[in-house]
Write an enzyme that holds these catalytic residues in place. Structure first.
Site, short mmCIF file in Angstrom:
data_model
loop_
_atom_site.label_atom_id
_atom_site.label_comp_id
_atom_site.label_asym_id
_atom_site.label_seq_id
_atom_site.Cartn_x
_atom_site.Cartn_y
_atom_site.Cartn_z
N THR A 95 0.86 -1.18 0.00
CA THR A 95 0.00 0.00 0.00
C THR A 95 0.90 1.24 0.00
OG1 THR A 95 -1.77 -1.14 1.16
CG2 THR A 95 -1.75 1.27 1.29
N LYS A 170 -6.89 1.86 -3.42
CA LYS A 170 -6.54 1.32 -2.11
C LYS A 170 -6.50 2.42 -1.04
CE LYS A 170 -5.42 -1.50 1.07
NZ LYS A 170 -4.16 -2.13 1.38
N LYS A 238 -0.49 5.18 8.79
CA LYS A 238 0.37 5.44 7.62
C LYS A 238 -0.48 5.67 6.37
CE LYS A 238 1.65 2.45 4.81
NZ LYS A 238 2.08 1.30 4.00
#
Lengths: 288, 288, 288, 288
Positions: A95, A170, A238
């Site tokens: 990701t 995503k 994150k």
């Protein structure tokens, strides 16, 4: 044909195992070699550097924690890209922010290779049972070529668009998760402060029109306060950070995202980073 | 037995109609009398003040826009409470802050009456079709007494707890809606800025684990930008405000709620107050 | 001795001019060469690449808009670092994030050079009149060596600490500015909505204990709505972004910063990016 | 002539003492009677209810903690308004929301009296030394009549405008304080996380253009972490809440205010409510 797999953490180890189960020969690399033991025991070859993976594979998957780690593995001193045979295919399932994926696609192309960004929706359990959903950015024919590999690890493959758009979807997806999780935590906080039990709140809210499916899966964690990680809070934090950076790059404002991001930052500061991301509730509404 | 019904707006008019259909004689009041015409045509009595309703009913429903309006109707100069026969029952279905409900319960009790806070989950269509969900605070036996009336207007009745807890659940519920709506609008904003279409985003996100049921119902509004109101944005903004005030009263912090609230405030400032609350998307991601 | 100066924008052109006035021979580079004309007319040498500057100077200043631009000038294909004589000194006066300064310091050291991060406090006018304040990170003796150069451009030089701490102080400083500016804009918005004039609000608030000195300098801009840029809003937004990124890197939460940052992002989205940063008021409280 | 004074807390007791020093006969009331002892020892009359104050005075000051407390004292069962002789003058120096002041003005007028909202800028020390600044809303001639009384307690009297505008200016003022205090706390947090000492940060920032005068007064508290209250955090939090409620009433959005408000709410939740409001720094940047 050998398949390379770099990054054998919570997710990567399980994804690689599914590839192996489907009959593929794996060449694997992980910074901490011992995480490769189970795969090696079943026939995988352990490489000592990403570069060594590159020498043996025309298809490599990366599943790493940060853009920096991906860049190091692909383009660093011992990176794999420069060693792969011409016209190889690199699939990054990490990701990362969309602009990073676009940059990696260009770097690969410049070296004569092909690239797909193919991050996954789903955490530990779907990774284990091969029920992930791949969100793919890149050329349709490249996707077609590795589709059987993705099918071995996931239940669905969505071709979102061009390079970077797998990562875009995503990031958007995880941003939505973070915001809904934070919202639900605040809803429980307000409700319990008013004397309603967590059980009644969960039952009423989750069976109502706001009951997002993943919240139902988190219900038990919330009620038992067992926040053993499926998807660690610091990873979601994150991702919210990457969403914020992407918004800056795109020149757009996302005020609520940023406030939620800081709530997760506070939860992390409070020591909950390695817990499941639903532990944001433990920060917002601690038991005394 | 006459049933009083005060407040014949979008919701109240439809709820009262369902009571009437179930065979109850209604005495109704609305500030703008013409909104009562359809009910009167079918046999309802039109009162000229809340006080006149009070004189004719042992059970009164209120469905009004703000706590101030409820207080005026019940306790104002021409309020109904002082006129009702002893031990009457007042059911307030307005969305108000929990501390207000508690105060109204005490005021009613002081005057020898009983009180239920019974706000509803569901907007225009469920109100019309008798598919509302009542969230009730107060004594179980009072609820039992009027249960058939609620059943005439709703598909479900949840007894949440003591006085004020019906309102508590309602506020918590709408706060969750507002936060999820705002989050989804930001998700679409980020996704479209990255070149993914609204259709692909909706399809992927709404069929995924973050797809809260009510978002699916709003999908068409978002894609067609037809924000004709089911639940007006300014009402949701009011509810977020009541949630914020309640958090202050409870001495708790809800950072994300407050940021979302201000996003809705900006949308209202931009002239979208009377549109459906999903029009917050039109504020966050305007078509040029 | 030649002094190199790379980056001749609003700030850099005026700083370089002050070095020239103080009698130094300049070798200058700017992407758009015409911005160097005034300096060249007074004797500066125009280089065609940063690399050409590097060949002719033991001391080089950079004053560029973004970390990426600094990295390109120093370490890119035509970067200056690799061309400078051994043990040269590079002073970066750009506003960048602290971790970037630390990375540049290491890159310089690795190539046998020395580095100071020396961003400035003060905008157009102080740059012109040599009244800047330098916030310096790095070795004291390196600072001592170039102190006369800094004195030619500024009224004060503060040695904050080690590499990166000049940039740290600058980011902290601009973050404080942005938050106070946003706060003052909201204060005027609330006050005028309540019927108090902007003049009365400014007079009362700016002469009171909350009257930060720079707000007094912005007062005329606010009252006349003439937001001609001294320090463009998009630059302040960039600095708030760098502060946010730095907070993430440091693992700390700064909730209010992030909300202010998004307010500036909205102002930029609304087309005010090239106006003075005080134009955030025009976004928050537009004249109709 | 007797002067009534109701509310003898931190501020009120000192203000009343200054009136007494200036030679005025006081009739005082406080919920906790012992707080009146010093004043009574010097000749003030202690009343047992607000009503008793009303019977003896044509001019009454109130200095109470919340709008509810003010309303109870003026209009409650033992309120003073109904007992005062015709055309009396009530000066409310409490910090309340503007719409409340307007409502009190109307209530007073309806009962044949006059009203001024006259909250003060300045905390403990200025109250003691008669250095407060009065921010007054109401009729100029009413202000003129009591001007000598205000002069006995303050160094400046600003006539802002009509009823409510004294309160408006006060709320705006405290909102600015809260936002600047929160911003400075975050600036110190970021700076110290980057290794700069609190001393260097304070010195650099407070002597720079962002150095609001009141921050300089708080510097010692921040550096010594002695947050003994001059103006308690929970009061500032209350004022931020009143600002938020007022923004809602005015139909305007103030996003940053709301985030700061929630940071103060978290500080209060963490047990810092009775500390000085600068203790928000202790919440944002705790010593371990």
């Amino acid at each position: 044909m050998n398949i390379g797999f770099i990054g054998l953490g919570i997710m990567g180890s399980r994804m690689a195992a599914n590839l192996q189960k489907a009959g593929h020969n794996l060449v694997v690399y992980n910074r901490t070699a011992q995480k490769a033991e189970a795969l090696v025991a079943k026939g995988a070859t352990l490489a000592s550097t990403p570069e060594e993976v590159g020498k043996q594979c025309r298809v490599i998957f990366t599943m790493l924690a940060t853009p920096d780690a991906v860049e190091e593995a692909a383009l660093g001193q011992h990176g794999f890209l420069k060693e792969m045979p011409g016209n190889s295919l690199w699939i990054d399932s990490s990701t990362v922010n969309p602009s990073f994926s676009v940059r990696m696609a260009k770097a690969a192309q410049k070296m004569g290779h092909r690239f797909l960004d193919a991050p996954v929706s789903g955490s530990l359990k779907p990774a284990e049972t091969g029920q992930l959903v791949f969100l793919v950015g890149g050329a349709a024919q490249d996707l077609q070529e590795v589709r059987p590999l993705l099918d071995a690890m996931g239940k669905d493959v969505l071709h979102i668009g061009d390079h970077g758009q797998g990562s875009s979807m995503k990031i958007v997806n995880n941003m939505l998760f973070g915001q809904i999780m934070g919202a639900f935590a605040e809803a429980l906080k307000l409700g319990t402060s008013l004397g309603i039990t967590e059980e009644t709140l969960c039952q009423t809210l989750l069976n109502g029109p706001g009951g997002a499916p993943f919240l139902k899966l988190k219900q038990e964690k919330l009620l038992t306060r067992d926040f053993s990680p499926e998807f660690p809070l610091e990873w979601l934090h994150k991702d919210l950070h990457l969403a914020g950076v992407t918004a800056y790059e795109q020149g757009i404002a996302l005020p609520t995202l940023h406030t939620v991001k800081e709530v997760f930052a506070m939860a992390k500061q409070a020591g909950l980073g390695e817990q499941d991301f639903s532990a944001v509730y433990d920060f917002i509404n601690p038991t005394k």
